[in-house]
Design a protein around this motif. Structure first.
Motif, PDB file in Angstrom:
ATOM      1  N   MET A 205     -50.920 -56.862  26.574  1.00 40.70           N
ATOM      2  CA  MET A 205     -51.695 -56.310  25.150  1.00 40.70           C
ATOM      3  C   MET A 205     -50.437 -56.861  24.251  1.00 40.70           C
ATOM      4  N   MET A 206     -50.947 -57.286  23.141  1.00 41.61           N
ATOM      5  CA  MET A 206     -49.846 -57.750  21.943  1.00 41.61           C
ATOM      6  C   MET A 206     -50.021 -56.689  20.774  1.00 41.61           C
ATOM      7  N   PHE A 207     -48.958 -56.406  20.341  1.00 43.07           N
ATOM      8  CA  PHE A 207     -49.062 -55.456  19.308  1.00 43.07           C
ATOM      9  C   PHE A 207     -47.808 -55.806  18.193  1.00 43.07           C
ATOM     10  N   THR A 208     -48.434 -55.629  16.928  1.00 44.03           N
ATOM     11  CA  THR A 208     -47.605 -55.849  15.848  1.00 44.03           C
ATOM     12  C   THR A 208     -47.286 -54.928  14.788  1.00 44.03           C
ATOM     13  N   VAL A 209     -46.028 -54.500  14.508  1.00 45.00           N
ATOM     14  CA  VAL A 209     -45.790 -53.261  13.698  1.00 45.00           C
ATOM     15  C   VAL A 209     -45.151 -54.163  12.452  1.00 45.00           C
ATOM     16  N   LEU A 210     -45.856 -53.777  11.318  1.00 46.54           N
ATOM     17  CA  LEU A 210     -45.342 -54.300  10.066  1.00 46.54           C
ATOM     18  C   LEU A 210     -44.752 -53.092   9.355  1.00 46.54           C
ATOM     19  N   GLY A 211     -43.467 -53.084   9.119  1.00 45.60           N
ATOM     20  CA  GLY A 211     -42.847 -51.883   8.453  1.00 45.60           C
ATOM     21  C   GLY A 211     -42.162 -51.437   9.308  1.00 45.60           C
ATOM     22  N   SER A 212     -41.598 -52.025  10.422  1.00 42.98           N
ATOM     23  CA  SER A 212     -40.804 -51.475  11.653  1.00 42.98           C
ATOM     24  C   SER A 212     -39.352 -50.945  11.342  1.00 42.98           C
ATOM     25  N   GLY A 213     -39.012 -51.405  10.269  1.00 47.96           N
ATOM     26  CA  GLY A 213     -37.675 -50.840   9.684  1.00 47.96           C
ATOM     27  C   GLY A 213     -37.711 -49.262   8.878  1.00 47.96           C
ATOM     28  N   GLY A 214     -38.853 -48.790   8.871  1.00 45.62           N
ATOM     29  CA  GLY A 214     -38.932 -47.574   8.363  1.00 45.62           C
ATOM     30  C   GLY A 214     -39.084 -46.457   9.349  1.00 45.62           C
ATOM     31  N   PHE A 215     -39.291 -45.105   9.040  1.00 48.46           N
ATOM     32  CA  PHE A 215     -39.115 -44.041  10.051  1.00 48.46           C
ATOM     33  C   PHE A 215     -40.091 -44.108  11.023  1.00 48.46           C
ATOM     34  N   ILE A 216     -41.330 -44.145  10.904  1.00 49.16           N
ATOM     35  CA  ILE A 216     -42.677 -44.169  11.500  1.00 49.16           C
ATOM     36  C   ILE A 216     -42.739 -45.502  12.335  1.00 49.16           C
ATOM     37  N   GLY A 217     -42.570 -46.577  11.594  1.00 53.38           N
ATOM     38  CA  GLY A 217     -42.595 -47.834  12.162  1.00 53.38           C
ATOM     39  C   GLY A 217     -41.580 -48.181  13.274  1.00 53.38           C
ATOM     40  N   GLY A 218     -40.426 -47.829  12.937  1.00 54.87           N
ATOM     41  CA  GLY A 218     -39.400 -47.939  14.026  1.00 54.87           C
ATOM     42  C   GLY A 218     -39.823 -47.121  15.268  1.00 54.87           C
ATOM     43  N   GLN A 219     -40.147 -46.026  15.189  1.00 50.70           N
ATOM     44  CA  GLN A 219     -40.343 -45.216  16.224  1.00 50.70           C
ATOM     45  C   GLN A 219     -41.584 -45.497  16.985  1.00 50.70           C
ATOM     46  N   LEU A 220     -42.473 -46.125  16.176  1.00 48.33           N
ATOM     47  CA  LEU A 220     -43.662 -46.636  16.951  1.00 48.33           C
ATOM     48  C   LEU A 220     -43.476 -47.799  17.725  1.00 48.33           C
ATOM     49  N   VAL A 221     -42.421 -48.708  17.248  1.00 45.71           N
ATOM     50  CA  VAL A 221     -41.977 -49.830  18.039  1.00 45.71           C
ATOM     51  C   VAL A 221     -41.470 -49.410  19.326  1.00 45.71           C
ATOM     52  N   ASP A 222     -40.705 -48.376  19.314  1.00 47.32           N
ATOM     53  CA  ASP A 222     -40.065 -48.051  20.625  1.00 47.32           C
ATOM     54  C   ASP A 222     -41.205 -47.201  21.550  1.00 47.32           C
ATOM     55  N   ALA A 223     -42.200 -46.678  21.007  1.00 45.49           N
ATOM     56  CA  ALA A 223     -43.353 -46.057  21.858  1.00 45.49           C
ATOM     57  C   ALA A 223     -44.061 -47.355  22.395  1.00 45.49           C
ATOM     58  N   LEU A 224     -44.343 -48.257  21.587  1.00 44.83           N
ATOM     59  CA  LEU A 224     -45.153 -49.276  22.158  1.00 44.83           C
ATOM     60  C   LEU A 224     -44.456 -50.158  23.371  1.00 44.83           C
ATOM     61  N   GLU A 225     -43.286 -50.320  23.078  1.00 42.69           N
ATOM     62  CA  GLU A 225     -42.497 -51.305  24.022  1.00 42.69           C
ATOM     63  C   GLU A 225     -42.091 -50.447  25.512  1.00 42.69           C
ATOM     64  N   ALA A 226     -42.600 -48.934  25.391  1.00 34.75           N
ATOM     65  CA  ALA A 226     -42.706 -48.375  26.784  1.00 34.75           C
ATOM     66  C   ALA A 226     -44.054 -48.442  27.577  1.00 34.75           C
ATOM     67  N   ILE A 227     -44.943 -48.927  26.817  1.00 37.67           N
ATOM     68  CA  ILE A 227     -46.234 -49.325  27.468  1.00 37.67           C
ATOM     69  C   ILE A 227     -46.328 -50.446  28.184  1.00 37.67           C
ATOM     70  N   ASP A 228     -46.744 -50.359  29.649  1.00 39.24           N
ATOM     71  CA  ASP A 228     -46.875 -51.290  30.494  1.00 39.24           C
ATOM     72  C   ASP A 228     -47.433 -52.489  30.126  1.00 39.24           C
ATOM     73  N   ARG A 229     -46.928 -53.842  30.287  1.00 40.84           N
ATOM     74  CA  ARG A 229     -47.218 -55.003  29.883  1.00 40.84           C
ATOM     75  C   ARG A 229     -47.586 -55.088  28.593  1.00 40.84           C
ATOM     76  N   ALA A 230     -47.071 -54.399  27.541  1.00 39.48           N
ATOM     77  CA  ALA A 230     -47.247 -54.603  26.171  1.00 39.48           C
ATOM     78  C   ALA A 230     -46.054 -55.430  25.566  1.00 39.48           C
ATOM     79  N   ALA A 231     -46.445 -56.378  24.816  1.00 42.14           N
ATOM     80  CA  ALA A 231     -45.760 -57.138  24.049  1.00 42.14           C
ATOM     81  C   ALA A 231     -45.638 -56.754  22.482  1.00 42.14           C
ATOM     82  N   VAL A 232     -44.290 -56.638  21.687  1.00 43.28           N
ATOM     83  CA  VAL A 232     -44.430 -56.020  20.674  1.00 43.28           C
ATOM     84  C   VAL A 232     -43.689 -57.091  19.875  1.00 43.28           C
ATOM     85  N   TYR A 233     -44.144 -57.220  18.609  1.00 46.71           N
ATOM     86  CA  TYR A 233     -43.782 -58.167  17.754  1.00 46.71           C
ATOM     87  C   TYR A 233     -43.349 -57.306  16.483  1.00 46.71           C
ATOM     88  N   ALA A 234     -42.341 -57.204  15.735  1.00 50.45           N
ATOM     89  CA  ALA A 234     -41.884 -56.444  14.611  1.00 50.45           C
ATOM     90  C   ALA A 234     -40.986 -57.242  13.687  1.00 50.45           C
TER      91      ALA A 234
END
Length: 282
Positions: free
Chosen positions: A1-30
């Motif tokens: 699965m591919m996820f993109t987080v726009l605004g990853s330098g912010g409060f919610i975006g940054g913690q969303l990146v951490d949560a997505l990276e914990a998902i098995d077989r997830a690729a995260v672009y921030a």
């Protein structure tokens, strides 16, 4: 699965990146802007998968109206026009219910373009409207008042904890009856991927569904031996309870609350470990 987080330098975006990276077989672009380059220079050249649009500006929108519209609308328009993605989830706000008869997602909303205080709501609603009219698989998430570690300094709860930690007392400028909905960032970042991949509606209120009053916050502070006061003639600033039935029916309710996390957050501030950052477009 591919996820993109726009605004990853912010409060919610940054913690969303951490949560997505914990998902098995997830690729995260921030992606973040670098050396003055526009973030759009790189995002249109790749498949973005499930996109989370977390770019926003909140506390100082009155003094930065042009930046507010740029953050909430301008990149979004280009993304909907040129981006390649499977889904897009746009983070809006429950502030848009100001003056509305009810707080369910289908209620008619009221805005006044001559009121400078409504610029935030208008810009968020423009973003929402673009998502709905685009023809893409785009959803809107209306976030309540999000709390958690590394909250922005302008966040009301951040200010309360900072004052308590630095002075041992808190003076509320709104009445003890004032109340609003608070939702943990931990619940928010758990819900967002579920909504993006499995949501059956176009709009969701992401909220706890329960209001917490200043009096209840004061009681929690007093248990920590913080001296609490309320300014004489302080205004009531209460928001109607946010209807989160749609969210709960599909994805379950909140697993945390401000009362439950109070001890942890208070300790973070007392130990100067909150990681507060100044407000900015992120």
């Amino acid at each position: 699965m591919m996820f993109t987080v726009l605004g990853s330098g912010g409060f919610i975006g940054g913690q969303l990146v951490d949560a997505l990276e914990a998902i098995d077989r997830a690729a995260v672009y921030a992606p973040l802007p670098k050396d003055g380059a526009d973030i759009s220079d790189e995002i249109f050249d790749r498949d973005l998968g499930h996109v989370f649009y977390c770019i926003g500006l909140t506390a100082d929108f009155r003094s930065r109206p042009l930046d507010t519209v740029k953050a909430h609308v301008c990149l979004l328009r280009r993304l909907l026009d040129r981006g390649r993605f499977e889904s897009l989830t746009y983070l809006s706000s429950t502030r848009v219910y100001e003056g509305a008869a009810t707080t369910d997602e289908s209620t008619m909303l009221q805005v006044d373009p001559t009121n400078p205080g409504h610029l935030y709501n208008l810009s968020k609603l423009m973003g929402e409207s673009l998502c709905h009219a685009s023809g893409h698989n785009a959803r809107v998430v209306r976030l309540s008042n999000v709390f958690g570690r590394a909250m922005p300094a302008q966040n009301f709860i951040s200010r309360v904890f900072h004052e308590a930690a630095s002075t041992g007392q808190v003076q509320f400028l709104t009445s003890s009856r004032s109340a609003k909905d608070y939702v943990s960032v931990n619940d928010v970042v758990r819900w967002l991927p579920q909504i993006a991949q499995h949501g059956i509606h176009s709009t969701y209120n992401v909220a706890s569904g329960t209001n917490l009053s200043n009096a209840e916050i004061a009681s929690l502070l007093e248990q920590k031996r913080i001296v609490v006061g309320f300014s004489e003639g302080a205004p009531d600033w209460s928001f109607p309870v946010i209807d989160n039935n749609r969210l709960v029916e599909e994805f379950g309710g909140a697993q945390s609350s401000l009362a439950n996390e109070f001890e942890y957050l208070f300790d973070c501030f007392i130990n100067h470990d909150n990681g507060i950052e100044d407000e900015r477009i992120t």
